[in-house]
Design a protein around this motif. Structure first.
Motif, PDB file in Angstrom:
ATOM      1  N   TRP A   1       2.335  -6.174  23.651  1.00 32.00           N
ATOM      2  CA  TRP A   1       2.954  -4.861  23.766  1.00 32.00           C
ATOM      3  C   TRP A   1       2.752  -4.279  25.159  1.00 32.00           C
ATOM      4  O   TRP A   1       3.676  -3.735  25.758  1.00 32.00           O
ATOM      5  CB  TRP A   1       2.398  -3.905  22.703  1.00 32.00           C
ATOM      6  CG  TRP A   1       3.040  -4.089  21.374  1.00 32.00           C
ATOM      7  CD1 TRP A   1       2.470  -4.620  20.267  1.00 32.00           C
ATOM      8  CD2 TRP A   1       4.376  -3.751  21.004  1.00 32.00           C
ATOM      9  NE1 TRP A   1       3.366  -4.644  19.236  1.00 32.00           N
ATOM     10  CE2 TRP A   1       4.554  -4.109  19.667  1.00 32.00           C
ATOM     11  CE3 TRP A   1       5.445  -3.183  21.692  1.00 32.00           C
ATOM     12  CZ2 TRP A   1       5.742  -3.918  18.990  1.00 32.00           C
ATOM     13  CZ3 TRP A   1       6.633  -2.985  21.021  1.00 32.00           C
ATOM     14  CH2 TRP A   1       6.776  -3.354  19.675  1.00 32.00           C
ATOM     15  N   ASN A   2       1.537  -4.358  25.681  1.00 34.48           N
ATOM     16  CA  ASN A   2       1.267  -3.809  27.009  1.00 34.48           C
ATOM     17  C   ASN A   2       2.072  -4.523  28.084  1.00 34.48           C
ATOM     18  O   ASN A   2       2.527  -3.910  29.042  1.00 34.48           O
ATOM     19  CB  ASN A   2      -0.226  -3.843  27.322  1.00 34.48           C
ATOM     20  CG  ASN A   2      -0.955  -2.702  26.654  1.00 34.48           C
ATOM     21  OD1 ASN A   2      -0.358  -1.702  26.274  1.00 34.48           O
ATOM     22  ND2 ASN A   2      -2.256  -2.847  26.506  1.00 34.48           N
TER      23      ASN A   2
ATOM     24  N   GLU B   1       6.429  -4.091  31.917  1.00 33.69           N
ATOM     25  CA  GLU B   1       7.701  -4.605  32.434  1.00 33.69           C
ATOM     26  C   GLU B   1       8.785  -3.529  32.390  1.00 33.69           C
ATOM     27  O   GLU B   1       9.514  -3.328  33.363  1.00 33.69           O
ATOM     28  CB  GLU B   1       8.123  -5.820  31.610  1.00 33.69           C
ATOM     29  CG  GLU B   1       9.389  -6.481  32.071  1.00 33.69           C
ATOM     30  CD  GLU B   1       9.744  -7.673  31.189  1.00 33.69           C
ATOM     31  OE1 GLU B   1      10.932  -7.804  30.843  1.00 33.69           O
ATOM     32  OE2 GLU B   1       8.842  -8.460  30.852  1.00 33.69           O
ATOM     33  N   ALA B   2       8.874  -2.807  31.272  1.00 31.90           N
ATOM     34  CA  ALA B   2       9.905  -1.771  31.128  1.00 31.90           C
ATOM     35  C   ALA B   2       9.682  -0.612  32.094  1.00 31.90           C
ATOM     36  O   ALA B   2      10.625  -0.153  32.749  1.00 31.90           O
ATOM     37  CB  ALA B   2       9.935  -1.265  29.692  1.00 31.90           C
TER      38      ALA B   2
ATOM     39  N   ARG C   1       0.484   1.999  35.695  1.00 32.03           N
ATOM     40  CA  ARG C   1      -0.669   1.186  35.279  1.00 32.03           C
ATOM     41  C   ARG C   1      -1.217   1.717  33.961  1.00 32.03           C
ATOM     42  O   ARG C   1      -1.231   2.915  33.716  1.00 32.03           O
ATOM     43  CB  ARG C   1      -1.793   1.257  36.315  1.00 32.03           C
ATOM     44  CG  ARG C   1      -1.418   0.868  37.705  1.00 32.03           C
ATOM     45  CD  ARG C   1      -1.373  -0.609  37.855  1.00 32.03           C
ATOM     46  NE  ARG C   1      -0.959  -0.921  39.219  1.00 32.03           N
ATOM     47  CZ  ARG C   1      -1.285  -2.014  39.830  1.00 32.03           C
ATOM     48  NH1 ARG C   1      -1.983  -2.933  39.225  1.00 32.03           N
ATOM     49  NH2 ARG C   1      -0.871  -2.229  41.056  1.00 32.03           N
ATOM     50  N   CYS C   2      -1.720   0.806  33.155  1.00 24.50           N
ATOM     51  CA  CYS C   2      -2.366   1.176  31.896  1.00 24.50           C
ATOM     52  C   CYS C   2      -3.790   1.621  32.213  1.00 24.50           C
ATOM     53  O   CYS C   2      -4.546   0.888  32.844  1.00 24.50           O
ATOM     54  CB  CYS C   2      -2.377  -0.017  30.949  1.00 24.50           C
ATOM     55  SG  CYS C   2      -3.141   0.347  29.360  1.00 24.50           S
ATOM     56  N   ILE C   3      -4.152   2.820  31.769  1.00 23.96           N
ATOM     57  CA  ILE C   3      -5.527   3.275  31.999  1.00 23.96           C
ATOM     58  C   ILE C   3      -6.401   3.026  30.775  1.00 23.96           C
ATOM     59  O   ILE C   3      -7.606   2.876  30.892  1.00 23.96           O
ATOM     60  CB  ILE C   3      -5.609   4.760  32.399  1.00 23.96           C
ATOM     61  CG1 ILE C   3      -4.995   5.663  31.341  1.00 23.96           C
ATOM     62  CG2 ILE C   3      -5.004   4.970  33.754  1.00 23.96           C
ATOM     63  CD1 ILE C   3      -5.384   7.112  31.489  1.00 23.96           C
TER      64      ILE C   3
ATOM     65  N   LEU D   1      -1.318   1.345  17.514  1.00 21.86           N
ATOM     66  CA  LEU D   1      -1.535   1.031  18.922  1.00 21.86           C
ATOM     67  C   LEU D   1      -1.351   2.292  19.738  1.00 21.86           C
ATOM     68  O   LEU D   1      -0.360   3.005  19.571  1.00 21.86           O
ATOM     69  CB  LEU D   1      -0.535  -0.026  19.418  1.00 21.86           C
ATOM     70  CG  LEU D   1      -0.515  -0.269  20.936  1.00 21.86           C
ATOM     71  CD1 LEU D   1      -1.799  -0.930  21.413  1.00 21.86           C
ATOM     72  CD2 LEU D   1       0.697  -1.098  21.325  1.00 21.86           C
ATOM     73  N   ILE D   2      -2.300   2.566  20.609  1.00 19.10           N
ATOM     74  CA  ILE D   2      -2.144   3.650  21.570  1.00 19.10           C
ATOM     75  C   ILE D   2      -2.362   3.049  22.948  1.00 19.10           C
ATOM     76  O   ILE D   2      -3.264   2.237  23.149  1.00 19.10           O
ATOM     77  CB  ILE D   2      -3.090   4.837  21.284  1.00 19.10           C
ATOM     78  CG1 ILE D   2      -2.676   6.053  22.109  1.00 19.10           C
ATOM     79  CG2 ILE D   2      -4.527   4.467  21.504  1.00 19.10           C
ATOM     80  CD1 ILE D   2      -3.289   7.351  21.616  1.00 19.10           C
ATOM     81  N   SER D   3      -1.494   3.401  23.855  1.00 15.65           N
ATOM     82  CA  SER D   3      -1.535   2.863  25.202  1.00 15.65           C
ATOM     83  C   SER D   3      -1.124   3.974  26.156  1.00 15.65           C
ATOM     84  O   SER D   3      -0.037   4.522  26.020  1.00 15.65           O
ATOM     85  CB  SER D   3      -0.570   1.677  25.288  1.00 15.65           C
ATOM     86  OG  SER D   3      -0.709   0.976  26.477  1.00 15.65           O
ATOM     87  N   VAL D   4      -2.002   4.331  27.091  1.00 19.07           N
ATOM     88  CA  VAL D   4      -1.737   5.427  28.019  1.00 19.07           C
ATOM     89  C   VAL D   4      -1.507   4.851  29.408  1.00 19.07           C
ATOM     90  O   VAL D   4      -2.343   4.104  29.919  1.00 19.07           O
ATOM     91  CB  VAL D   4      -2.902   6.443  28.033  1.00 19.07           C
ATOM     92  CG1 VAL D   4      -2.621   7.564  29.020  1.00 19.07           C
ATOM     93  CG2 VAL D   4      -3.145   6.998  26.641  1.00 19.07           C
ATOM     94  N   TRP D   5      -0.372   5.218  29.998  1.00 16.51           N
ATOM     95  CA  TRP D   5       0.044   4.704  31.296  1.00 16.51           C
ATOM     96  C   TRP D   5       0.191   5.855  32.275  1.00 16.51           C
ATOM     97  O   TRP D   5       0.642   6.942  31.900  1.00 16.51           O
ATOM     98  CB  TRP D   5       1.379   3.972  31.163  1.00 16.51           C
ATOM     99  CG  TRP D   5       1.271   2.749  30.323  1.00 16.51           C
ATOM    100  CD1 TRP D   5       1.123   2.695  28.958  1.00 16.51           C
ATOM    101  CD2 TRP D   5       1.252   1.412  30.779  1.00 16.51           C
ATOM    102  NE1 TRP D   5       1.033   1.391  28.554  1.00 16.51           N
ATOM    103  CE2 TRP D   5       1.110   0.579  29.649  1.00 16.51           C
ATOM    104  CE3 TRP D   5       1.361   0.835  32.028  1.00 16.51           C
ATOM    105  CZ2 TRP D   5       1.062  -0.795  29.741  1.00 16.51           C
ATOM    106  CZ3 TRP D   5       1.319  -0.541  32.127  1.00 16.51           C
ATOM    107  CH2 TRP D   5       1.166  -1.346  30.993  1.00 16.51           C
TER     108      TRP D   5
END
Length: 153
Positions: free
Chosen positions: A3-4, A9-10, A44-46, A55-59
């Motif tokens: 996922w990351n 990429e997106a 960038r993913c922090i 899923l949690i992903s902070v960019w």
């Protein structure tokens, strides 16, 4: 990780496209690069955390990374036996400049039968009471979700 990778990429593809569009619209260029910013605002993913189906992903933009402080994650499982991670929450807390942020991603049990909403409300109360972040070096960051100023969406 998959996922990351797709998110990276997106996000970075979009910023590259925007930079190319700016150059074609008539922004001044120097050596083929926009003078508005010769380096693309890469994301960038922090912090990223997965708990079963949550899923949690902070960019953040690369230029903001140096201002991120004290990133922490808290997971609360509310699934089978009240502890498995198939239901529950993953929360992220960090400071950007002088502002603290807290994001909460939840997955609750479905159902429209009588009593299902009480079960979900009970899970929310459990998440709010059990979610906690370490004190860490910055003692002024809130340790509980409700200690943050918040907006509900």
């Amino acid at each position: 990780m998959k996922w990351n990778s797709l998110i990276r990429e997106a996000l970075n593809k979009k910023t590259s496209q925007q930079r190319n569009e700016e150059n074609h619209i008539g922004f001044p260029t120097k050596g083929g690069k926009s003078m508005e910013g010769s380096i693309s605002p890469e994301f960038r993913c922090i912090i990223s955390k997965q708990m079963v189906g949550i899923l949690i992903s902070v960019w953040v933009r690369n230029d903001l990374r140096t201002y991120i402080r004290s990133p922490n994650v808290s997971c609360v499982g509310c699934g089978i036996i009240g502890c498995l991670g198939n239901k529950g929450s993953v929360s992220v807390r960090f400071r950007l400049h002088e502002t603290s942020f807290c994001f909460v991603c939840t997955h609750m049990a479905s159902g429209g039968r009588e009593g299902d909403e009480r079960y979900r409300n009970s899970n929310v109360a459990e998440i709010l009471s059990r979610t906690g972040f370490p004190k860490g070096p910055s003692l002024d960051l809130p340790q509980k979700i409700l200690d943050h100023e918040y907006v509900i969406n």
